[in-house]
Scaffold this motif. Structure first.
Motif, PDB file in Angstrom:
ATOM      1  N   LEU A 204      -4.915   9.534 -13.494  1.00 23.38           N
ATOM      2  CA  LEU A 204      -5.982   8.667 -13.141  1.00 23.38           C
ATOM      3  C   LEU A 204      -6.078   7.278 -13.930  1.00 23.38           C
ATOM      4  CD1 LEU A 204      -8.772  11.091 -12.417  1.00 23.38           C
ATOM      5  CD2 LEU A 204      -7.113   9.985 -10.672  1.00 23.38           C
ATOM      6  N   HIS A 205      -6.081   7.619 -15.197  1.00 30.36           N
ATOM      7  CA  HIS A 205      -6.040   6.072 -15.830  1.00 30.36           C
ATOM      8  C   HIS A 205      -4.588   5.492 -16.324  1.00 30.36           C
ATOM      9  CE1 HIS A 205      -9.960   8.238 -16.272  1.00 30.36           C
ATOM     10  NE2 HIS A 205     -10.234   7.124 -15.506  1.00 30.36           N
ATOM     11  N   ALA A 206      -3.595   6.049 -15.916  1.00 31.40           N
ATOM     12  CA  ALA A 206      -2.414   5.355 -15.772  1.00 31.40           C
ATOM     13  C   ALA A 206      -1.918   5.231 -14.493  1.00 31.40           C
ATOM     14  CB  ALA A 206      -1.312   6.168 -16.665  1.00 31.40           C
ATOM     15  N   VAL A 207      -2.256   5.853 -13.414  1.00 31.68           N
ATOM     16  CA  VAL A 207      -1.711   5.553 -12.387  1.00 31.68           C
ATOM     17  C   VAL A 207      -2.825   5.417 -11.340  1.00 31.68           C
ATOM     18  CG1 VAL A 207      -0.350   6.497 -10.421  1.00 31.68           C
ATOM     19  CG2 VAL A 207       0.050   7.263 -12.731  1.00 31.68           C
ATOM     20  N   ALA A 208      -3.657   6.437 -10.905  1.00 33.82           N
ATOM     21  CA  ALA A 208      -4.499   6.074  -9.682  1.00 33.82           C
ATOM     22  C   ALA A 208      -5.597   4.997  -9.849  1.00 33.82           C
ATOM     23  CB  ALA A 208      -5.047   7.246  -9.183  1.00 33.82           C
ATOM     24  N   VAL A 209      -6.661   5.256 -10.802  1.00 37.45           N
ATOM     25  CA  VAL A 209      -7.622   4.310 -11.012  1.00 37.45           C
ATOM     26  C   VAL A 209      -7.137   2.897 -11.249  1.00 37.45           C
ATOM     27  CG1 VAL A 209      -9.560   3.815 -12.168  1.00 37.45           C
ATOM     28  CG2 VAL A 209      -9.322   6.127 -11.384  1.00 37.45           C
TER      29      VAL A 209
ATOM     30  N   ALA B 195       6.959   1.287 -11.723  1.00 33.57           N
ATOM     31  CA  ALA B 195       7.618   1.329 -13.053  1.00 33.57           C
ATOM     32  C   ALA B 195       6.626   1.611 -14.453  1.00 33.57           C
ATOM     33  CB  ALA B 195       8.431   0.219 -13.547  1.00 33.57           C
ATOM     34  N   HIS B 196       5.837   1.156 -14.484  1.00 34.82           N
ATOM     35  CA  HIS B 196       4.482   1.376 -15.286  1.00 34.82           C
ATOM     36  C   HIS B 196       3.881   2.774 -15.367  1.00 34.82           C
ATOM     37  CE1 HIS B 196       0.417   1.398 -16.981  1.00 34.82           C
ATOM     38  NE2 HIS B 196       1.206   1.176 -18.029  1.00 34.82           N
ATOM     39  N   ALA B 197       3.912   3.097 -13.789  1.00 32.03           N
ATOM     40  CA  ALA B 197       3.099   4.363 -13.412  1.00 32.03           C
ATOM     41  C   ALA B 197       3.731   5.372 -14.153  1.00 32.03           C
ATOM     42  CB  ALA B 197       2.775   4.475 -11.972  1.00 32.03           C
ATOM     43  N   ILE B 198       5.348   5.496 -13.663  1.00 33.00           N
ATOM     44  CA  ILE B 198       5.957   6.680 -14.046  1.00 33.00           C
ATOM     45  C   ILE B 198       6.271   6.630 -15.505  1.00 33.00           C
ATOM     46  CG2 ILE B 198       7.153   7.047 -11.808  1.00 33.00           C
ATOM     47  CD1 ILE B 198       9.374   5.505 -12.480  1.00 33.00           C
ATOM     48  N   ALA B 199       6.410   5.570 -16.247  1.00 29.41           N
ATOM     49  CA  ALA B 199       6.640   5.401 -17.680  1.00 29.41           C
ATOM     50  C   ALA B 199       5.380   6.063 -18.231  1.00 29.41           C
ATOM     51  CB  ALA B 199       7.126   4.150 -18.034  1.00 29.41           C
ATOM     52  N   LYS B 200       4.428   5.259 -17.920  1.00 28.06           N
ATOM     53  CA  LYS B 200       2.778   5.643 -18.789  1.00 28.06           C
ATOM     54  C   LYS B 200       2.546   7.084 -18.554  1.00 28.06           C
ATOM     55  CE  LYS B 200       1.203   3.481 -21.231  1.00 28.06           C
ATOM     56  NZ  LYS B 200       0.597   2.139 -20.949  1.00 28.06           N
ATOM     57  N   ILE B 201       2.720   7.639 -17.280  1.00 26.60           N
ATOM     58  CA  ILE B 201       2.308   9.034 -17.206  1.00 26.60           C
ATOM     59  C   ILE B 201       3.416   9.812 -17.910  1.00 26.60           C
ATOM     60  CG2 ILE B 201       3.917   9.663 -15.123  1.00 26.60           C
ATOM     61  CD1 ILE B 201       1.424  10.820 -13.750  1.00 26.60           C
ATOM     62  N   THR B 202       4.397   9.351 -18.457  1.00 27.68           N
ATOM     63  CA  THR B 202       5.334  10.266 -19.020  1.00 27.68           C
ATOM     64  C   THR B 202       4.657  10.152 -20.450  1.00 27.68           C
ATOM     65  OG1 THR B 202       7.370   9.540 -17.796  1.00 27.68           O
ATOM     66  CG2 THR B 202       7.506  10.647 -20.013  1.00 27.68           C
TER      67      THR B 202
ATOM     68  N   GLY C 292       0.794  -1.268  -0.001  1.00 27.36           N
ATOM     69  CA  GLY C 292      -0.079   0.210   0.156  1.00 27.36           C
ATOM     70  C   GLY C 292       0.940   1.249  -0.113  1.00 27.36           C
ATOM     71  N   ALA C 293       2.060   1.165   0.834  1.00 27.21           N
ATOM     72  CA  ALA C 293       2.862   2.650   0.848  1.00 27.21           C
ATOM     73  C   ALA C 293       3.350   2.816  -0.593  1.00 27.21           C
ATOM     74  CB  ALA C 293       3.863   2.160   1.867  1.00 27.21           C
ATOM     75  N   THR C 294       3.795   1.727  -1.166  1.00 26.14           N
ATOM     76  CA  THR C 294       4.275   1.722  -2.658  1.00 26.14           C
ATOM     77  C   THR C 294       3.258   2.463  -3.563  1.00 26.14           C
ATOM     78  OG1 THR C 294       5.268  -0.371  -2.281  1.00 26.14           O
ATOM     79  CG2 THR C 294       5.385   0.527  -4.434  1.00 26.14           C
ATOM     80  N   PHE C 295       2.164   1.840  -3.334  1.00 29.11           N
ATOM     81  CA  PHE C 295       1.093   2.600  -4.286  1.00 29.11           C
ATOM     82  C   PHE C 295       0.729   3.965  -3.884  1.00 29.11           C
ATOM     83  CE2 PHE C 295      -3.859   2.646  -5.372  1.00 29.11           C
ATOM     84  CZ  PHE C 295      -3.413   3.077  -6.334  1.00 29.11           C
ATOM     85  N   ALA C 296       0.754   4.257  -2.528  1.00 27.08           N
ATOM     86  CA  ALA C 296       0.369   5.623  -2.094  1.00 27.08           C
ATOM     87  C   ALA C 296       1.594   6.632  -2.451  1.00 27.08           C
ATOM     88  CB  ALA C 296       0.277   5.714  -0.689  1.00 27.08           C
ATOM     89  N   LEU C 297       2.712   5.943  -2.510  1.00 28.06           N
ATOM     90  CA  LEU C 297       4.003   6.832  -2.900  1.00 28.06           C
ATOM     91  C   LEU C 297       3.930   7.253  -4.138  1.00 28.06           C
ATOM     92  CD1 LEU C 297       6.789   7.828  -1.985  1.00 28.06           C
ATOM     93  CD2 LEU C 297       7.625   5.721  -2.592  1.00 28.06           C
ATOM     94  N   VAL C 298       3.736   6.194  -5.097  1.00 28.11           N
ATOM     95  CA  VAL C 298       3.712   6.415  -6.487  1.00 28.11           C
ATOM     96  C   VAL C 298       2.528   7.665  -6.674  1.00 28.11           C
ATOM     97  CG1 VAL C 298       3.081   5.579  -8.991  1.00 28.11           C
ATOM     98  CG2 VAL C 298       4.551   4.220  -7.126  1.00 28.11           C
TER      99      VAL C 298
END
Lengths: 488, 143, 119, 493, 175
Positions: free
Chosen positions: A247-252, A339-346, A81-87
């Motif tokens: 939201l649609h690359a990270v949060a949701v 990894a996917h979060a930071i790349a996809k948001i880019t 959860g911490a990982t997710f919250a951090l991202v």
């Protein structure tokens, strides 16, 4: 209340306060946007502090309220959860900066409403990430659907409303129709819903029931976009780009896969699933989703839709990681969330920047655009590499662990899928990069430069993070290890 | 209206008789069949007879709707008030035994009171309802 | 009727009830419906009174030397119920008059037609 | 002096206030009186609830005659809970009522409106506390008669026919009920509920008693508007004046549900009665049909009040299904839904009433985009909508959770599936309203309207707060209804 | 009685319907007398045959309607419903004690006390009155309230000064 419990509470409350302030400051855009960024920054600091505590072994726990007898809204922080919250929180800060450039550059209307719901969505995301039991997870999962709906339909056009209906229908339909009864069943069977290491179902149910419940959960968590419940994600692309990005690359979507992993590990329990053998099918479904979504992505001309299908396929990497039920694969899953979060948001940032600066949405229009927007397309290239899983990017790290997990657990199918997917990813991302830099600009192309500074700065930052994670993977890796250690 | 002359004369004789009979029924209820409700209906029928023969408008003058409305409400109040009286004297609601020195007396008093309440409400309700129905024509005619 | 044995009395009551019930649900005229309802209710009252009857009993007005009285409770209940019934009837008739004023008819199907056409 | 007599004062004070209003003939006085009385009744209900929680069921012998001979008031947890619900709605609806009533009812009749309102309120309270099967009928008729009148006051002439149909159906229902009571009386010689409960087991095998239960169930189901017997309800709720819709939609069917629970569980002793008769299966079936069929119809309504009326039928299905499950969880779901549904429907009808007050229509096409002009009303509508769907953190979720628990505990998966499906259907029809309210271009009638007046908003906001609060913290209502359900199921031999 | 009821069901003239209803009530009243329920008989005669008839006639006069407009065929749906209900009732009667049976439970529990003690306790020889007014006095209060409700309701629906309302254009709330 100890320090880390206070942090836990703060992580939930800060975005809400931010939302309220944003609404209050609605008539003064500069103040409002300042509040937005400040809120995001405060949240990021809070979550980072919380992560530090979690890594130090703290497991803060907070019972907000007892909803029903023996059924409470409770929160706790553990490594996953911490990982997710951090991202989510760090990327929100970046997105907040980006959004100002985008929304102003694109002259969007109803900006106050937009930012307010954005902040509320983040609060819901934090609730998902830090939930201590299934019902809390479910509650905030639903809240996230509800408060992102106005963001998806932000433009208010008929197309947006149609897309909103799909979004809403699929997400709420699956969660109410499948997830909720599964939760109720678990409650009736075990008398409790708290996440616990090793799962809570063991010894309470027959293997057949486990299998049924597992199916209900996996497809009930529509946000994980496993085929065939993926339709909402491309539909949601009608939203403004910051929404798609965060939201649609990270949060949701991460809330979805996060929930899958969390339920798999802490409700069903690795051992139970392994012994009952009721999760084997998931590897095939996820594998199919990876390949099918990648293939569809290949034929999408709309850049955001291509990214959306790419997201669907990448999410299944995480699901497959969980489905392998192997420590290394679970680590890979945890890492891939980051990894996917930071790349996809880019990538989404880049797509938005292209839209704002060049007013282009199609892949086929991007010839030579790299010369006009070198920073943007450079970042896009880095993001693409990460998607494909090549060094020196974050995607390589997570895929490496997934592959290791597959090898260690002898999942030949997974190895094959990963290899094939890598090729497909390369096939739909690299041509864009190639065209952007090496094709000539078409004649009579409009004169334009980079997107607003705020936007470009943000996407450069996230691409830098993508690279950084390759060289310094310690933090996410530590969290992933701690998670796996706890899940056993 | 002359052809009703005989009827009217007879009615004028009859109506007091009917009213008297109503009162008899009211007070005889303890010993034989009858009571507030029946008495109320009979009393009302006297008025209805009057209204039939002399017209609703005249009847309304004899028994103005406002007065009837008041008795309509008062009847219920008398009834419920008897209950409150019992409360005030330390009994349960509608416990008539406490109303007088000994229980049987109290019961008797209580029953008489509430029967009177019923009588008031029922008679005025019946009169009201009939006047309203019969008054439809008259009211429309005035339009 | 008293001479008939056993349950016959109840059966008769049932028949009456059902005639009333039929008039209520099958007939189209509002006034007729209401009077059907009245019959239905009166039949139920008869049912109550019948069950209170006791063989060779007499009206429950206490006199010296009469050993068997008919059960008073059903009478009491039915007195109340009759009042409720007439209240309902009065109200129903009032509504019927209003409906007649508003729609110009008291036939159910004509009202339905008028309702479907909102003009 | 007051406390021991609270049970009776609770009912009789509103009762006497009605004729007083009638004598005074003043709309203003009548309104203030109704406000004072309903709020006093609410306070009294809370006190009674506290007392029941502390000291167990309260009995009150009317006229000082002991139970089977005299009429007895008997307040257990369930009665007290229902009492609180009804008085809460009554006291909030009266606040709401003043403005719309002043507009929708001719001025010289307004005081009569409040008289009727008070009488109806009295009847509801009387049903909730009585321990006598026949007394229940009398108060049921007080409520029903005043309800017919209240409904007929709607501004549309269809209100008249709606009221007439309700009158016919309601009277048939009541008559069925007394047929059933008569049969019970015939076989046991008593009318007191507790006494009946003690004597019925001895005669439970008789066909007469079977039929008694059947007739009572059908009669009350008519009042309850369970699926095939629901025809009176949509028109009645649609065409009634706004304030009446609020009050009746939130209370009248709920009280019928209460009566049904009371008869089946207290008088007939609960699940045991299901053994010889398939009453529970029939109720279950019709309850589920209500849930689904009414939701399906609701989906296609363009009139918001009608939509909500059909949704009521569907929600009534929840209660019926809950009580027919025959276990504590299911019954608790029914009981808690009496409260929950009252709160959410009152909220929704109030919100719609506010819209009608300003816009003058309740058709989705005419009110499109109103929420931007009336943000508070819109938000309240949203809250109520979520409750209907049963999303977490809304009170609807509490019910649904209990119901799922009850169904799964018995292993009745299909029932759980139907509950879920009905929630999804609710999502569709609620969302139609939400879309119209928020996401459509404003209709011409909506231009330039203001938020509803404060006196209408205040109860609306209170209800919205209740909806949210008891959704987030359902322990209070949940514990109460579980305790009430345990007490009821526990009475079975 | 059954004849009257059937006649009521078949007759189309509403005037006759009301009259039939009156006759029906009178017959019922006679029946009550036979069954020793004199109070009820009295009331039924006054109310059913008297007030109800008068009200019915008044309604007909006001609405100026005489006959039903259509001849209706027997409606089979309702008929079926009625038959089912009737059958259920008959089925229910099968376990009932015989008519007038002194051993029936109805005579054994609550009622005897009224008969035995009411005079002593209330001083009223008519047991129906004492039960009505005292033992079950609360029911009677309710009953009085019902009458009040009905009277108010009729006033509200049909009272005078309704003209303003009727002449005002009826706004169609739903349209």
């Amino acid at each position: 209340m100890t320090g880390s419990e206070a942090l836990l509470a703060a992580a939930l409350v800060v975005p809400l306060v931010g939302a309220a302030l944003i609404v209050a400051a609605g008539r003064r855009p500069n103040l409002r946007d300042g509040i937005g960024i400040a809120t995001a920054a405060v949240l990021a600091v809070v979550v980072i502090a919380l992560v530090r505590d979690v890594l130090a072994g703290a497991r803060p726990r907070l019972v907000l309220v007892e909803m029903l007898p023996n059924l409470s809204l409770a929160f706790s922080a553990e490594p996953l959860g911490a990982t997710f919250a951090l991202v989510a929180s760090v990327l929100w800060l970046v997105t907040a900066i980006y959004a100002i450039g985008y929304m102003r550059g694109h002259h969007e209307h109803h900006q106050t409403r937009f930012y307010a719901f954005f902040a509320v969505s983040l609060s819901a995301t934090m609730g998902v990430a830090l939930s201590a039991n299934v019902i809390t997870l479910f509650t905030f999962y639903e809240a996230l659907t509800l408060c992102t709906y106005p963001l998806v339909t932000h433009h208010g056009t008929d197309e947006a409303k149609r897309a909103g209906r799909v979004y809403f229908g699929v997400l709420l339909g699956t969660s109410i129709g499948l997830q909720l009864p599964a939760i109720a069943a678990i409650y009736v069977l075990t008398g409790g819903l708290d996440f616990a290491p090793g799962g809570i179902l063991a010894g309470h149910v027959s293997p057949a029931a486990v299998a049924v419940l597992f199916v209900m959960f996996i497809f009930g968590i529509g946000k994980a976009a496993l085929m065939p419940v993926h339709r909402w994600l491309p539909a949601a692309m009608v939203a403004p780009t910051p929404v798609s990005a965060l939201l649609h690359a990270v949060a949701v979507v991460k809330a979805g896969v996060f929930a899958v992993v969390k339920v798999t590990v802490f409700v069903f329990g690795i051992d139970l699933l392994r012994s009952s053998g009721s999760s084997g099918w998931l590897i095939y479904v996820a594998g199919f989703t990876i390949l099918a979504a990648s293939t569809i992505a290949l034929f999408q001309d709309n850049l955001k839709r291509r990214l959306a299908y790419s997201t669907i396929s990448q999410l299944s990497y995480i699901v497959i990681g969980a489905a392998m039920l192997h420590p290394l694969a679970l680590q890979g899953a945890s890492l891939h969330i980051v990894a996917h979060a930071i790349a996809k948001i880019t990538l989404f940032f880049a797509a938005g920047a292209i839209l704002v600066a060049a007013d282009k949405t199609r892949v086929s229009e991007l010839d030579g655009i790299g010369r006009r927007m070198p920073w943007t397309m450079g970042a896009f290239a880095i993001g693409s590499l990460s998607m494909v899983g090549l060094p020196p990017t974050a995607g390589f790290v997570s895929k490496w662990f997934l592959l290791q997990g597959a090898v260690a657990s002898g999942q030949v199918v997974v190895i094959a899928v990963l290899v094939a997917a890598t090729l497909l990813n390369a096939a739909y991302f690299l041509p864009i990069v190639y065209a952007a830099f090496f094709r000539p600009l078409p004649d009579g192309a409009a004169q334009h430069g980079e997107a607003p500074l705020a936007s470009v700065g943000a996407l450069v930052l996230t691409s830098a993070l993508t690279v950084a994670m390759f060289f310094f993977p310690e933090l996410p890796l530590a969290l992933a290890r701690a998670f796996v250690a706890e899940g056993q | 209206m002359n052809r009703f002359a005989i009827l009217r004369v007879v009615a004028k004789l009859l109506i007091p008789a009917i009213m008297l009979f109503a009162l008899y029924v009211q007070f005889h209820g303890d010993f034989g069949p009858g009571g507030g409700f029946q008495a109320g209906v009979i009393f009302a029928s006297a008025f209805i007879l009057y209204a039939l023969l002399f017209g609703v408008v005249t009847a309304r003058k004899v028994a103005p709707p406002r007065l009837i409305n008041t008795t309509l409400a008062l009847g219920v109040l008398v009834y419920a008030g008897t209950g409150f009286a019992a409360l005030l004297r330390g009994g349960q609601y509608l416990d008539y035994s406490v109303l007088a020195h000994d229980a049987v007396h109290g019961q008797h008093l209580g029953i008489s009171l509430i029967e009177f309440g019923v009588f008031m409400t029922v008679s005025s309700a019946m009169i009201t309802i009939f006047f309203v129905f019969a008054g439809q024509d008259v009211d429309e005619g005035q339009d | 009727m008293m001479l008939l044995p056993g349950l016959f009395n109840y059966w008769l009551v049932v028949v009456l009830m059902m005639i009333g019930f039929y008039v209520v649900i099958a007939q189209g005229n509002l006034v007729k419906k209401l009077f059907g309802l009245n019959i239905f209710q009166v039949a139920v009252f008869v049912f109550y009174i019948s069950m209170g009857k006791i063989e060779d009993g007499t009206a429950p007005i206490l006199v010296d030397g009469e050993p068997v009285y008919t059960n008073p409770l059903p009478s009491v209940l039915i007195l109340t119920a009759i009042v409720v019934g007439i209240a309902t009837l009065a109200l129903g008739l009032a509504l019927a008059v209003r409906i007649r004023n508003a729609f110009g008819t008291m036939e159910e199907d004509e009202i339905d037609a008028a309702e479907a056409d909102p003009s | 002096m007051i406390t021991p007599h609270l049970p009776i004062l609770e009912v009789v004070l509103p009762l006497v206030s009605a004729p007083i209003c009638l004598i005074l003939r003043s709309a203003v006085v009548a309104w203030w009186m109704a406000v004072a009385l309903t709020w006093a009744a609410f306070a009294g209900a809370l006190m009674l609830l506290g007392e029941v929680l502390n000291a167990g069921p309260i009995t009150y012998a009317l006229g000082g005659w002991a139970a089977p001979w005299g009429i007895e008031y008997r307040i257990d947890l369930l009665s007290a809970f229902v009492l609180v619900t009804v008085t809460a709605i009554g006291s909030l609806a009266i606040l709401f009522a003043r403005a719309p009533v002043a507009r929708e009812i001719p001025a010289d009749r307004v005081y009569l409106f409040y008289v009727m309102y008070l009488l109806s309120f009295t009847g509801l309270l009387g049903i909730a506390v009585t321990g006598d099967a026949f007394n229940l009928f009398v108060f049921l008729e007080i409520t029903s008669l005043s309800a017919y009148v209240l409904i007929s006051l709607g501004s549309d002439r269809r209100a008249l026919t709606a009221a007439f149909r309700y009158l016919i159906m309601g009277t048939i229902g009541a008559t069925f009920y007394i047929i059933g009571v008569g049969m019970m009386y015939m076989m046991t010689g008593t009318l007191n509920m507790a006494d009946l409960a003690a004597r019925l087991p001895g005669v439970l095998h008789l066909r007469t008693i079977d039929m008694a239960l059947a007739f009572i169930t059908v009669g009350l189901s008519l009042k309850l508007a369970v699926f095939p017997l629901h025809f009176w309800l949509p028109n009645a709720y649609t065409h009634a004046p706004s304030a009446v819709s609020v009050f009746l939609a939130a209370t009248s069917t709920k009280i019928a549900a209460y009566a049904l629970i009371r008869i089946i569980y207290t008088v007939f002793g609960g699940p045991a009665v299901f053994a010889p008769m398939p009453i529970d299966e029939m109720l279950l079936g019709f309850g589920m049909l209500s849930m689904i069929a009414a939701s399906l119809v609701a989906m296609f309504q363009d009139n918001m009040k009608r939509l909500l009326a059909y949704s009521s039928i569907s929600q009534i299905g929840y209660m019926v299904v809950g009580l027919s499950l025959g276990n504590v969880e299911g019954l608790a779901a029914s009981i808690v839904h009496i409260f929950n549904h009252a709160m959410m429907k009152a909220l929704l009808f109030m919100a719609v009433g506010c819209v009608f007050y300003r816009v003058g229509s309740v058709r989705l096409a005419d009110i499109a985009g109103f929420a931007r002009r009336m943000p508070i009303t819109g938000a309240a509508l949203l809250v109520g909508g979520f409750s209907l769907i049963g999303t977490p953190l809304s009170i609807g979720f509490v019910t649904k959770w209990f119901l799922l628990e009850g169904a799964l505990e018995k292993g009745w998966w299909p029932v759980a599936a139907i509950v879920i499906l009905s929630g999804l259907l609710a999502l569709v029809y609620v969302w139609r309203i939400v879309e119209a309210a928020y996401f459509r271009a404003p209709a011409p009638a909506v231009e330039g309207i203001r938020e509803a007046p404060a006196i209408m908003l205040a109860p609306l906001l209170i209800l919205a707060a209740i909806n949210i609060f008891f959704g987030i913290d359902g322990t209070l209502t949940g514990d109460l209804s579980i305790a009430a359900a345990q007490a009821l199921v526990g009475t079975s031999p | 009685m059954a004849v009257t009821a059937l006649a009521l069901a078949r007759v189309r003239n509403l005037f006759a319907v009301v009259m039939m209803s009156g006759i029906f009530s009178l017959t019922a009243a006679a029946l009550y007398v036979v069954q020793d329920a004199v109070d009820v008989a009295f009331t039924e005669a006054a109310v059913g045959a008297g007030i109800a008839t008068v009200l019915g006639l008044a309604t007909l006069a006001v609405t100026r309607s005489e006959a039903e407009k259509k001849v209706r065929a027997v409606a089979f749906g309702p008929l079926l419903l009625v038959i089912v209900t009737g059958a259920a009732l008959i089925y229910g009667t099968l376990d009932m004690p015989d008519y007038g049976d002194p051993a029936a439970p109805i005579h054994g529990h609550v009622a005897p006390r009224y008969l035995a003690d009411s005079e002593k306790e209330t001083g009223v020889p008519n047991v129906v009155t004492s039960v009505l007014a005292s033992y079950r006095g609360y029911d009677t209060l309710g009953e009085t309230t019902v009458i009040l409700t009905a009277a108010c309701g009729v006033l509200m629906l049909l009272g005078r000064n309704r003209r303003q309302k009727r002449n005002a254009p009826t706004r169609d709330s739903a349209a």
